[in-house]
Scaffold this motif. Structure first.
Motif, PDB file in Angstrom:
ATOM      1  N   LEU A 122       3.158   2.199  14.497  1.00  0.00           N
ATOM      2  CA  LEU A 122       1.866   2.879  14.407  1.00  0.00           C
ATOM      3  C   LEU A 122       1.511   3.236  12.975  1.00  0.00           C
ATOM      4  CD1 LEU A 122       2.016   5.251  17.533  1.00  0.00           C
ATOM      5  CD2 LEU A 122       0.708   3.129  17.261  1.00  0.00           C
ATOM      6  N   ALA A 123       2.507   3.702  12.236  1.00  0.00           N
ATOM      7  CA  ALA A 123       2.238   4.128  10.867  1.00  0.00           C
ATOM      8  C   ALA A 123       1.823   2.944   9.987  1.00  0.00           C
ATOM      9  CB  ALA A 123       3.471   4.818  10.288  1.00  0.00           C
ATOM     10  N   ARG A 124       2.583   1.858  10.045  1.00  0.00           N
ATOM     11  CA  ARG A 124       2.273   0.713   9.182  1.00  0.00           C
ATOM     12  C   ARG A 124       1.033  -0.036   9.663  1.00  0.00           C
ATOM     13  NH1 ARG A 124       6.102  -0.884   5.367  1.00  0.00           N
ATOM     14  NH2 ARG A 124       7.872   0.538   5.334  1.00  0.00           N
ATOM     15  N   THR A 125       0.781  -0.058  10.963  1.00  0.00           N
ATOM     16  CA  THR A 125      -0.464  -0.646  11.440  1.00  0.00           C
ATOM     17  C   THR A 125      -1.667   0.151  10.951  1.00  0.00           C
ATOM     18  OG1 THR A 125       0.642  -1.528  13.408  1.00  0.00           O
ATOM     19  CG2 THR A 125      -1.747  -1.299  13.505  1.00  0.00           C
ATOM     20  N   ALA A 126      -1.519   1.480  10.882  1.00  0.00           N
ATOM     21  CA  ALA A 126      -2.603   2.317  10.370  1.00  0.00           C
ATOM     22  C   ALA A 126      -2.856   2.031   8.885  1.00  0.00           C
ATOM     23  CB  ALA A 126      -2.265   3.790  10.574  1.00  0.00           C
ATOM     24  N   VAL A 127      -1.795   1.721   8.134  1.00  0.00           N
ATOM     25  CA  VAL A 127      -1.967   1.386   6.723  1.00  0.00           C
ATOM     26  C   VAL A 127      -2.726   0.080   6.569  1.00  0.00           C
ATOM     27  CG1 VAL A 127      -0.739   0.815   4.594  1.00  0.00           C
ATOM     28  CG2 VAL A 127       0.073   2.685   6.025  1.00  0.00           C
ATOM     29  N   VAL A 128      -2.380  -0.914   7.402  1.00  0.00           N
ATOM     30  CA  VAL A 128      -3.103  -2.194   7.363  1.00  0.00           C
ATOM     31  C   VAL A 128      -4.571  -1.985   7.710  1.00  0.00           C
ATOM     32  CG1 VAL A 128      -3.259  -4.491   8.393  1.00  0.00           C
ATOM     33  CG2 VAL A 128      -1.024  -3.512   7.875  1.00  0.00           C
ATOM     34  N   ASP A 129      -4.847  -1.171   8.721  1.00  0.00           N
ATOM     35  CA  ASP A 129      -6.233  -0.886   9.097  1.00  0.00           C
ATOM     36  C   ASP A 129      -6.970  -0.135   7.989  1.00  0.00           C
ATOM     37  OD1 ASP A 129      -5.857  -2.119  11.519  1.00  0.00           O
ATOM     38  OD2 ASP A 129      -5.382  -0.261  12.603  1.00  0.00           O
ATOM     39  N   ALA A 130      -6.257   0.713   7.259  1.00  0.00           N
ATOM     40  CA  ALA A 130      -6.888   1.435   6.152  1.00  0.00           C
ATOM     41  C   ALA A 130      -7.351   0.471   5.071  1.00  0.00           C
ATOM     42  CB  ALA A 130      -5.913   2.461   5.575  1.00  0.00           C
ATOM     43  N   GLY A 131      -6.560  -0.568   4.802  1.00  0.00           N
ATOM     44  CA  GLY A 131      -6.984  -1.565   3.829  1.00  0.00           C
ATOM     45  C   GLY A 131      -8.222  -2.315   4.283  1.00  0.00           C
ATOM     46  N   ARG A 132      -8.305  -2.641   5.569  1.00  0.00           N
ATOM     47  CA  ARG A 132      -9.488  -3.313   6.093  1.00  0.00           C
ATOM     48  C   ARG A 132     -10.716  -2.413   6.034  1.00  0.00           C
ATOM     49  NH1 ARG A 132      -6.294  -5.685  11.421  1.00  0.00           N
ATOM     50  NH2 ARG A 132      -5.247  -7.442  10.363  1.00  0.00           N
ATOM     51  N   GLN A 133     -10.539  -1.139   6.362  1.00  0.00           N
ATOM     52  CA  GLN A 133     -11.660  -0.207   6.282  1.00  0.00           C
ATOM     53  C   GLN A 133     -12.126  -0.015   4.843  1.00  0.00           C
ATOM     54  OE1 GLN A 133     -10.399   3.388   8.240  1.00  0.00           O
ATOM     55  NE2 GLN A 133      -9.941   2.344  10.182  1.00  0.00           N
ATOM     56  N   PHE A 134     -11.192  -0.026   3.918  1.00  0.00           N
ATOM     57  CA  PHE A 134     -11.559   0.079   2.505  1.00  0.00           C
ATOM     58  C   PHE A 134     -12.468  -1.083   2.101  1.00  0.00           C
ATOM     59  CE2 PHE A 134     -10.450  -1.884  -1.581  1.00  0.00           C
ATOM     60  CZ  PHE A 134     -10.959  -0.934  -2.463  1.00  0.00           C
ATOM     61  N   ALA A 135     -12.081  -2.319   2.459  1.00  0.00           N
ATOM     62  CA  ALA A 135     -12.885  -3.483   2.093  1.00  0.00           C
ATOM     63  C   ALA A 135     -14.254  -3.443   2.763  1.00  0.00           C
ATOM     64  CB  ALA A 135     -12.137  -4.762   2.467  1.00  0.00           C
ATOM     65  N   ALA A 136     -14.305  -3.010   4.023  1.00  0.00           N
ATOM     66  CA  ALA A 136     -15.586  -2.957   4.726  1.00  0.00           C
ATOM     67  C   ALA A 136     -16.509  -1.900   4.130  1.00  0.00           C
ATOM     68  CB  ALA A 136     -15.339  -2.679   6.217  1.00  0.00           C
ATOM     69  N   ARG A 137     -15.978  -0.721   3.845  1.00  0.00           N
ATOM     70  CA  ARG A 137     -16.807   0.340   3.266  1.00  0.00           C
ATOM     71  C   ARG A 137     -17.276  -0.028   1.865  1.00  0.00           C
ATOM     72  NH1 ARG A 137     -13.754   5.891   3.506  1.00  0.00           N
ATOM     73  NH2 ARG A 137     -15.653   6.431   2.344  1.00  0.00           N
ATOM     74  N   LEU A 138     -16.419  -0.688   1.103  1.00  0.00           N
ATOM     75  CA  LEU A 138     -16.825  -1.097  -0.242  1.00  0.00           C
ATOM     76  C   LEU A 138     -17.958  -2.113  -0.179  1.00  0.00           C
ATOM     77  CD1 LEU A 138     -16.090  -0.672  -3.231  1.00  0.00           C
ATOM     78  CD2 LEU A 138     -14.538  -2.614  -3.034  1.00  0.00           C
ATOM     79  N   GLY A 139     -17.875  -3.051   0.767  1.00  0.00           N
ATOM     80  CA  GLY A 139     -18.969  -4.002   0.925  1.00  0.00           C
ATOM     81  C   GLY A 139     -20.267  -3.333   1.337  1.00  0.00           C
ATOM     82  N   ASP A 140     -20.177  -2.314   2.208  1.00  0.00           N
ATOM     83  CA  ASP A 140     -21.388  -1.595   2.624  1.00  0.00           C
ATOM     84  C   ASP A 140     -22.026  -0.852   1.459  1.00  0.00           C
ATOM     85  OD1 ASP A 140     -21.006  -2.520   5.177  1.00  0.00           O
ATOM     86  OD2 ASP A 140     -19.963  -0.710   5.875  1.00  0.00           O
ATOM     87  N   GLU A 141     -21.205  -0.236   0.615  1.00  0.00           N
ATOM     88  CA  GLU A 141     -21.744   0.505  -0.522  1.00  0.00           C
ATOM     89  C   GLU A 141     -22.391  -0.416  -1.550  1.00  0.00           C
ATOM     90  OE1 GLU A 141     -21.984   3.617  -0.539  1.00  0.00           O
ATOM     91  OE2 GLU A 141     -20.501   4.316   0.921  1.00  0.00           O
ATOM     92  N   LEU A 142     -21.871  -1.624  -1.679  1.00  0.00           N
ATOM     93  CA  LEU A 142     -22.415  -2.564  -2.661  1.00  0.00           C
ATOM     94  C   LEU A 142     -23.590  -3.358  -2.126  1.00  0.00           C
ATOM     95  CD1 LEU A 142     -19.106  -3.977  -4.193  1.00  0.00           C
ATOM     96  CD2 LEU A 142     -20.782  -2.521  -5.336  1.00  0.00           C
ATOM     97  N   ARG A 143     -23.830  -3.305  -0.837  1.00  0.00           N
ATOM     98  CA  ARG A 143     -24.913  -4.101  -0.262  1.00  0.00           C
ATOM     99  C   ARG A 143     -26.270  -3.653  -0.786  1.00  0.00           C
ATOM    100  NH1 ARG A 143     -23.183  -3.871   4.553  1.00  0.00           N
ATOM    101  NH2 ARG A 143     -21.923  -5.765   4.323  1.00  0.00           N
ATOM    102  N   GLY A 144     -26.398  -2.399  -1.170  1.00  0.00           N
ATOM    103  CA  GLY A 144     -27.664  -1.916  -1.694  1.00  0.00           C
ATOM    104  C   GLY A 144     -28.024  -2.494  -3.046  1.00  0.00           C
ATOM    105  N   THR A 145     -27.067  -3.071  -3.741  1.00  0.00           N
ATOM    106  CA  THR A 145     -27.341  -3.681  -5.048  1.00  0.00           C
ATOM    107  C   THR A 145     -27.768  -5.135  -4.919  1.00  0.00           C
ATOM    108  OG1 THR A 145     -25.031  -4.378  -5.330  1.00  0.00           O
ATOM    109  CG2 THR A 145     -25.629  -2.168  -6.096  1.00  0.00           C
ATOM    110  N   TRP A 162       0.820  -1.208   0.000  1.00  0.00           N
ATOM    111  CA  TRP A 162       0.000   0.000   0.000  1.00  0.00           C
ATOM    112  C   TRP A 162       0.856   1.261   0.000  1.00  0.00           C
ATOM    113  CZ3 TRP A 162      -5.382   1.354   0.880  1.00  0.00           C
ATOM    114  CH2 TRP A 162      -6.268   0.299   0.605  1.00  0.00           C
ATOM    115  N   LEU A 163       2.046   1.181   0.571  1.00  0.00           N
ATOM    116  CA  LEU A 163       2.919   2.358   0.616  1.00  0.00           C
ATOM    117  C   LEU A 163       3.730   2.526  -0.665  1.00  0.00           C
ATOM    118  CD1 LEU A 163       4.232   2.092   4.294  1.00  0.00           C
ATOM    119  CD2 LEU A 163       2.618   3.780   3.389  1.00  0.00           C
ATOM    120  N   THR A 164       4.175   1.431  -1.255  1.00  0.00           N
ATOM    121  CA  THR A 164       5.084   1.519  -2.412  1.00  0.00           C
ATOM    122  C   THR A 164       4.426   1.152  -3.737  1.00  0.00           C
ATOM    123  OG1 THR A 164       5.841  -0.769  -2.135  1.00  0.00           O
ATOM    124  CG2 THR A 164       7.017   0.945  -0.908  1.00  0.00           C
ATOM    125  N   ARG A 165       3.340   0.357  -3.689  1.00  0.00           N
ATOM    126  CA  ARG A 165       2.660  -0.125  -4.904  1.00  0.00           C
ATOM    127  C   ARG A 165       3.669  -0.807  -5.836  1.00  0.00           C
ATOM    128  NH1 ARG A 165      -1.348   4.805  -6.568  1.00  0.00           N
ATOM    129  NH2 ARG A 165      -2.153   3.196  -7.961  1.00  0.00           N
TER     130      ARG A 165
END
Length: 290
Positions: A152-175, A121-124
């Motif tokens: 703290l910084a890299r743990t926050a990046v890992v958590d950001a990836g998890r939040q991305f997947a959770a929010r994406l699932g919530d947005e698609l649940r309406g379909t 996520w940091l270097t792609r």
């Protein structure tokens, strides 16, 4: 008349059962594998995809996003079998990986996986992703990659990836789409956003049809018709040693066939004798008489 009503009711019941069975078969064997057209929250979904740290081998075509986690066998198989077909159709395949969160005290990711996800996520770094997926997960130690746990910084990046997947699932649940991985999101030729929970391989053909992708591609080094490339010889390609220049080989003398009369070789013309010089007269000394 009573018999007529009985047979009519029986025929209607049979027709109803057949209709229910046909609808169930359509839903079970066909409709449930079709992708869904996203008609709600398209702007929010597109913003999430654009802001994520996706990985790509390049291509520059229309993007298709594959979202999943490292140990998903369905995602590994989809990327291995379908990504080359999509790239052949001019599609840029973008990968988004995340490390799953713990569930009821059960760890669903390893320290090496979390460190690798944070680094990606940091270097792609596409090369790092290729090395990671080419190595069995049990053998991957993330050597040379900073640990995410305890940072703290890299743990926050890992958590950001998890939040991305959770929010994406919530947005698609309406379909009406049940979130299963790999989750594939793309836009068709008319620009409509579509999504597929492609854990079942029977869903993959719908994506290929939607994007005009071929059903198969020739492996590297093999021509489209299945023929192998011609073997190379010295001097054919750049960087090879030049073929040495050999002197011309004289033609071999042909042997007469058995029973054939040999043809005499043509007689060479005799060389004319070299002309001899005419003999010169000897000089006589004059005798003087007294």
């Amino acid at each position: 008349m009573r018999r007529f009503f009985v047979w009519s009711a029986l025929a209607a019941l049979i027709g109803l059962v057949l209709a229910i069975g046909a609808f169930w078969a359509y839903q079970h064997f066909y409709a449930r594998f079709q992708p869904v057209t996203v008609t709600r929250n398209q702007t929010a979904i597109q913003r999430l995809l654009d802001e994520s740290s996706w990985l790509s081998a390049g291509g520059g075509g229309e993007p298709l996003y594959i979202i999943g986690y490292r140990d998903s066998a369905a995602m590994q198989r989809y990327e291995r079998e379908e990504a080359p077909k999509l790239r052949a159709a001019g599609i840029e395949v973008r990968i988004v990986v995340f490390a799953r969160a713990d569930h009821e005290g059960l760890a669903r990711s390893t320290a090496a996986e979390r460190a690798t996800v944070a680094e990606l996520w940091l270097t792609r770094d596409w090369t790092l992703y290729q090395r990671w997926t080419a190595t069995p997960s049990n053998n991957w130690t993330a050597a040379g990659i900073p640990a995410a746990d305890g940072s703290l910084a890299r743990t926050a990046v890992v958590d950001a990836g998890r939040q991305f997947a959770a929010r994406l699932g919530d947005e698609l649940r309406g379909t009406g789409l049940q979130t299963r991985y790999p989750l594939v999101i793309w836009r068709d030729r008319e620009g409509y956003m579509k999504a597929c929970a492609c854990s079942d391989s029977r869903s993959w053909v719908f994506i290929r049809d939607d994007l005009d992708a071929p059903d198969s591609v020739a492996p590297a080094g093999v021509a489209p018709d299945g023929a192998l490339p011609p073997a190379g010889y010295p001097g054919d390609g750049a960087g090879s040693l030049p073929y040495p220049t050999l002197p011309p080989i004289p033609p071999a003398e042909t042997q007469p066939a058995p029973g054939a009369v040999p043809t005499p070789a043509p007689a060479r013309p005799a060389a004319p004798p070299a002309p001899r010089k005419a003999p010169q007269a000897k000089k006589t000394e004059d005798t003087i008489f007294f």
